[in-house]
Design a protein around this motif. Structure first.
Motif: not given
Ligand SMILES: [Cu+2]
Length: 582
Positions: A157-168
């Motif tokens: 899924e690419v329309l909503k999935t957005s991974i921010a930097p940092g975190g796990s």
């Protein structure tokens, strides 16, 4: 039989030796590895590290990183813990992929980053990556190009999935479908608005669904190479073109005549690299591959460029004798050429092979005899009056040596033929309906034809507008189980490459002529329009929504990522098939 995987420790040792153990040891001491190191121009084409599934499962930790070079170029890369970049993921149908992605992208401080960061960027970390939708230059995600896995978060899924930097780390976890055609697929980020910069910076890697030899027995036992062609900003844009263009030097064609070299010359829109070995304008020092004389290999070639078309050819030279050689095309976009179930015609000998950005070709390549040199080249592609310059240039020089080292991988000999497809061949299915989609462009300021362009991919009858990431309304709704014909029309004066997630399609018409290719694709070039034409050029595709894994919402778009980022994209929803009343 599957190859027995090496124990991890041994693999790490081998990689460490390959990278230079001292440098790695120093890096480990300091806790820091150079971000995105790249080979020098003219050097040997390295093989990406192979990661193979074991007992039906491939599990890995990958980080995505970026760095700015002294020459002003930006690099992005996928790295394993040992520092190796862009591993090739090798799985069999039915295997599980578990990929934990750690986002280590940093704001490189360029103006674009400061001004176009998405709203909400500061508190992204607290947002669920599955619902974030916040597309920024330092957020990322993964698309598994060509695979029919569900368009849901943690899968494809690419329309909503957005991974921010940092975190796990963010976990991708899915099964390769049992009926996924065996061949070359790939992974890359798909953050709308920022895909081009991440991909052209180098964020891409190959994924192989094993078993090609079960469809095409001729490849069994061949040494194999994965060759990833990427593009990037031109490093020496102000250099004058070389006096002699190595790929346009006259050579003889199959009739023995001096062949038409086209007009492809001058500065390209992008430089190219071969497994990260740069082949920069203006002199194009080719990367090198050593082969044993007369040896036959399988080359799995991925065009991971952001905008550059490839038009692959092989030229053999012996003294003043130059000739184009044929390459045996066995698979396109991860699909073997005999995918329609035909036992004959399992591959075709071709001397020119067009590979749009995003597409893949798998080729049988014959090594020349001792004393004959060979070059893999990409030939001029006429991308249209509004298109990018894509000149002739060499990519790889093949050097024959009796003791040349063999590639790391060899295609196994087939243990059993591939099971016949469970669904009827797409080309024989009557489509439920026909739709028309239109590629078009217009200047931002109509009074100023040289102003920036707006890019549209519009369902016929709807008003052209750039893709709106905020919208939850699909442009198209189809029913799972259906097969449809889509006419893709180009009203602009440059090429576009149509791609849709989740499915493969068949080309049934090219410029109005029936062609019914016996195989499937997921990315296809659409010819450009000129005012001389009586009709807009179009192709007709048979779109396959029969697989239940296609249910959900996903994009279709131009795979020239500059165009996609600017809005040449649409959203389709595949509705589940209604359960019949009892
Ligand atoms: Cu385009």
């Amino acid at each position: 039989m599957r190859d027995t995987p090496l124990p991890l420790g041994m693999l790490l040792t081998l990689v460490a030796v390959g990278l230079g153990a001292n440098r790695l040891a120093r890096a480990a001491d300091s806790g820091v590895l150079d971000s995105c190191p790249r080979p020098a121009a003219g050097t040997a084409v390295p093989e990406p590290r192979d990661l193979r599934s074991v007992h039906g499962r491939l599990e890995l930790d990958l980080s995505v990183e970026n760095t700015r070079e002294a020459d002003g170029t930006t690099r992005y890369c996928y790295r394993l813990g040992d520092g190796s970049e862009s591993p090739t993921l090798r799985l069999w149908p039915g295997d599980w992929l578990v990929l934990r992605l750690r986002n280590r992208l940093t704001d490189l401080g360029n103006k674009a980053v400061a001004s176009d960061a998405a709203p909400g960027h500061a508190h992204e970390r607290s947002v669920d990556p599955c619902r974030s939708g916040a597309m920024s230059p330092i957020s990322t995600n993964l698309h598994f190009h060509g695979l029919t896995v569900p368009p849901v978060c943690h899968q494809d899924e690419v329309l909503k999935t957005s991974i921010a930097p940092g975190g796990s780390p963010f976990e991708y976890r899915f099964r390769i479908p049992l009926d996924e055609p065996p061949g070359l697929y790939w992974y890359h980020p798909h953050i709308h608005g920022f895909s081009a910069r991440q991909v052209s910076g180098g964020a891409s890697g190959a994924l192989i669904v094993e078993g090609l030899e079960r469809a095409i027995p001729e490849v069994g036992g061949l040494p194999e190479r994965v060759i990833v062609i990427r593009d990037q900003d031109v490093v020496y844009p102000d250099a004058a073109p070389a006096a002699v263009d190595p790929a346009t030097t006259p050579f003889v064609d199959h009739d023995g005549d001096a062949a038409n070299t086209g007009t492809g010359f001058g500065r390209p829109a992008r430089d190219l690299s071969v497994n990260f070995v740069p082949v920069p304008y203006p002199d194009y020092p080719a990367a090198t591959i050593r082969m044993r004389p007369g040896e036959r290999q399988l080359w799995r070639v991925l065009n991971a460029s952001s905008v550059t078309y490839l038009n692959l050819g092989m030229i053999w030279t012996r003294g003043h004798w130059r000739r184009e050689q044929f390459m045996g095309l066995v698979a396109v976009d991860g699909v073997p050429l005999n995918a329609n179930g035909s036992p004959t015609g399992s591959f075709e000998w071709r001397d020119r092979i067009l590979v749009p950005p995003g597409a893949r070709v798998e080729l049988i390549v014959n090594g020349p005899a001792v004393g004959t040199s060979a070059q893999l080249v990409t030939r001029f592609v006429d991308t249209g009056p509004a298109g990018e310059n894509d000149p002739n240039r060499p990519l790889v020089s093949i050097v024959t040596q009796p003791d040349a080292p063999e590639p790391v991988s060899t295609v196994p000999v087939a243990f059993a033929p591939l099971a016949p497809p469970t669904r009827p061949w797409l080309g024989g299915v009557t489509p439920a309906r026909t739709r028309r989609l239109i590629f078009s462009e217009e200047p931002v300021d109509p009074a100023e034809p040289n102003s920036a362009m707006k890019f549209y991919l519009t369902v016929d009858g709807q008003v052209p507008k750039p893709f709106d990431p905020e919208s939850s309304q699909p442009n198209l709704v189809v029913q799972q189980g259906d097969v449809e014909d889509w006419i893709i029309e180009n009203r602009s004066s440059e090429l576009h490459a149509f791609h849709i997630h989740q499915i493969h399609f068949e080309i049934v018409e090219w410029l109005g002529v029936a062609i019914n290719e016996p195989f499937l694709r997921d990315t296809i070039n659409v010819p450009y329009w000129t005012p001389r034409m009586a009709h807009y050029p179009s192709i007709k595709l048979r779109m396959d929504f029969r697989d239940p894994d296609t249910v959900g919402t996903f994009p279709y778009h131009c795979h020239l990522l500059d165009h996609e980022d600017a809005g040449m994209m649409g959203m389709i929803r595949v509705e589940p098939k209604p359960v019949p009343a009892q």
